[in-house]
Scaffold this motif. Structure first.
Motif, PDB file in Angstrom:
ATOM      1  N   ASP A 213     -30.026  -3.294   6.190  1.00  0.00           N
ATOM      2  CA  ASP A 213     -30.269  -2.023   6.867  1.00  0.00           C
ATOM      3  C   ASP A 213     -29.457  -1.991   8.167  1.00  0.00           C
ATOM      4  O   ASP A 213     -28.918  -3.009   8.593  1.00  0.00           O
ATOM      5  CB  ASP A 213     -31.777  -1.972   7.187  1.00  0.00           C
ATOM      6  N   ARG A 288     -44.149  -1.596   1.060  1.00  0.00           N
ATOM      7  CA  ARG A 288     -43.534  -0.519   0.258  1.00  0.00           C
ATOM      8  C   ARG A 288     -42.036  -0.752   0.276  1.00  0.00           C
ATOM      9  O   ARG A 288     -41.542  -1.657   0.959  1.00  0.00           O
ATOM     10  CB  ARG A 288     -43.896   0.825   0.891  1.00  0.00           C
ATOM     11  N   GLU A 293     -32.956   1.464   2.470  1.00  0.00           N
ATOM     12  CA  GLU A 293     -32.472   0.417   1.557  1.00  0.00           C
ATOM     13  C   GLU A 293     -32.580   0.818   0.081  1.00  0.00           C
ATOM     14  O   GLU A 293     -31.694   0.523  -0.730  1.00  0.00           O
ATOM     15  CB  GLU A 293     -33.269  -0.881   1.761  1.00  0.00           C
TER      16      GLU A 293
HETATM   17  N1  GLY Z   1     -35.505   0.575   6.692  1.00  0.00           N
HETATM   18  C1  GLY Z   1     -36.603  -0.149   7.175  1.00  0.00           C
HETATM   19  C2  GLY Z   1     -37.902   0.292   6.670  1.00  0.00           C
HETATM   20  O1  GLY Z   1     -37.998   0.995   5.680  1.00  0.00           O
HETATM   21  O2  GLY Z   1     -38.910  -0.106   7.254  1.00  0.00           O
END
Ligand code: GLY
Ligand code: AMP
Length: 435
Positions: A213, A288, A293
């Motif tokens: 990310d 979750r 991502e």
């Molecule tokens: N992209 C980080 C999250 O979904 O927490």
């Protein structure tokens, strides 16, 4: 087969696209969904945490499987309610979702099972927390324990910043409400971050491709943290050896520990890792899939998502046949297009141009997040407005496809990072520097 997807972000749009490709050819329902998801199924204007209304929808439509995108309904216990009514749902119970919903619980859990993470202490009172800050050196990380929409972790390079962060949680300038009523103060870890996703059925799990990310709002990781400005998958920094260590040192003991404590983990265990000199250490657990991502992970994973999530929800992952490793093909990247001002305050309602042109670009796909239709056309309706994903045989091709799509799109105030994936492109040249 009827599947309900709860959520309205780019993550849920990507989940919907993948479910639509499943061999069961599911009929898709969304609550509340977004204009992109509306092209794949029916949207119902129900809030993601209105558990009673969601259950009512599932019972009325006789839906076979519910897939929960965001964390809030999980922490509030949607999975408990649905399971008590005999409804299949993919996501952890409230007790298991504490791994995300309470960072204090999560840190204590990791300490109990020897799972590698930053040294820490939890506090409910200001004075001892303030005294603790006098004993540690900067940099240090101050975190609101509860859910804070990705804004609850403050990486403090100076002690002044740390005191300010503490003040904003337990002190006179409290802005986090209940989420900040408990605080974790932890050691700063240095390294590169990576995201690992385990689809769990309580006992067994299946790994999805890894991702990286980009949390900071500006290029070169400058500016404040956001929900995520872009991602790519797979993350080459996560070598097979590091993944194996993560299984052994993090995922296996987590699933075993949760079982032992009477809350077996069913759902996605999202492990946010820092790859430090001494090996992978957990930055945080989420309950979750990640956003953004997921928008890069699912395009490079060639499995049948409806089959995987249903079997996980039924505790039957032993009957799931994963795609051959070679079926994990190529590379994908996602670039997030954000509203002017995000992650701070921003205005909504600006017309968006160029979505069709971007989607027509070979190997690019547009994912809706904060959009809505107004007078028949899309307008901005959130901080993270759209994502453009790209696929390719190499990460470079995936990034080129995504950025070619991005170049087609315009709305007032739009901003995005121009350096998504750069660490991935240079991973080979840095590999030797890691211990
Ligand atoms: N992209 C980080 C999250 O979904 O927490
Ligand atoms: P969290 O909400 O705990 O995932 O934290 C958000 C972001 O803050 C992470 O993705 C990291 O970039 C950073 N962060 C959190 N904890 C630490 C830590 N102990 N050391 C270094 N960076 C951290």
């Amino acid at each position: 087969m009827k599947i309900l997807v709860i959520g309205s972000g780019g993550r849920e749009h990507a989940i919907a696209l993948k479910l639509a490709q499943s061999s069961a050819e599911p009929t898709l329902f969304f609550a509340p969904g977004n204009p992109g998801m509306a092209e794949l199924g029916e949207c119902f204007p129900i809030a993601v945490d209105d558990i009673a209304a969601l259950l009512d929808l599932v019972e009325t439509e006789n839906i076979d499987l519910t897939v929960v995108g965001p964390e809030v309904p999980l922490v509030k216990g949607i999975a408990d309610t649905f399971r008590a009514k005999g409804r299949a749902i993919f996501g952890p119970t409230a007790a298991a979702a504490r791994l995300e919903g309470s960072k204090a619980f999560s840190k204590d859990f990791m300490a109990r099972y020897g799972i590698p993470t930053a040294a820490y202490q939890n506090f409910r009172e200001y004075a001892p927390a303030r005294a603790y800050l006098d004993k540690v050196a900067a940099p240090v990380v101050v975190k609101a324990s509860g859910l804070a929409a990705g804004k609850g972790a403050v990486v403090c390079m100076t002690m002044e910043e740390a005191v300010d962060a503490l003040d904003s949680m337990l002190g006179p300038n409290a802005v986090f409400g209940e989420a900040g009523s408990e605080v974790v103060i932890e050691e700063f870890m240095e390294g590169e971050e990576a995201s690992v996703f385990a689809v769990c059925d309580g006992t067994r799990y299946v790994l999805l491709p890894t991702a990286q990310d980009h949390k900071r709002v500006f290029d070169q990781d400058a500016g404040p943290n956001t929900g995520g400005m872009g991602a790519y998958s797979p993350a080459p920094v996560m070598t097979p050896e590091l993944l194996e260590r993560t299984r052994r040192e993090v995922i296996d003991p987590t699933l075993e520990g949760m079982r032992k404590e009477g809350c077996p983990y069913e759902g996605v265990l999202f492990v946010g890792l820092m790859l430090t000199r001494t090996g992978p250490r957990v930055v945080e657990f989420n309950c979750r899939l990640g956003d953004p991502e997921t928008q890069a992970v699912l395009p490079v994973w060639n499995g049948d998502l409806a089959d995987l999530l249903l079997k996980a929800a039924q505790g039957r992952l032993d009957t799931y046949t994963p795609p051959a490793p070679s079926a994990e093909s190529g590379h994908a990247a996602i670039i997030v297009l954000a509203s002017g001002g995000y992650p701070g305050s921003y205005k909504n309602g600006f017309p968006i141009q160029g979505i069709e042109a971007a989607a027509a670009h070979p190997n690019a796909q547009v994912l809706h997040a904060g959009t809505r239709l107004q007078d028949g056309g899309p307008v901005t309706a959130g901080g993270r407005v759209l994502g453009v994903s790209g696929r390719g045989d190499t990460l470079k091709q995936a990034l080129d496809a995504a950025y070619a799509g991005v170049a087609c799109i315009r709305f007032e105030g739009m901003h995005y990072r121009r350096d998504i994936g750069q660490k991935g492109l240079h991973a080979g040249t840095r590999a030797g520097t890691r211990a």
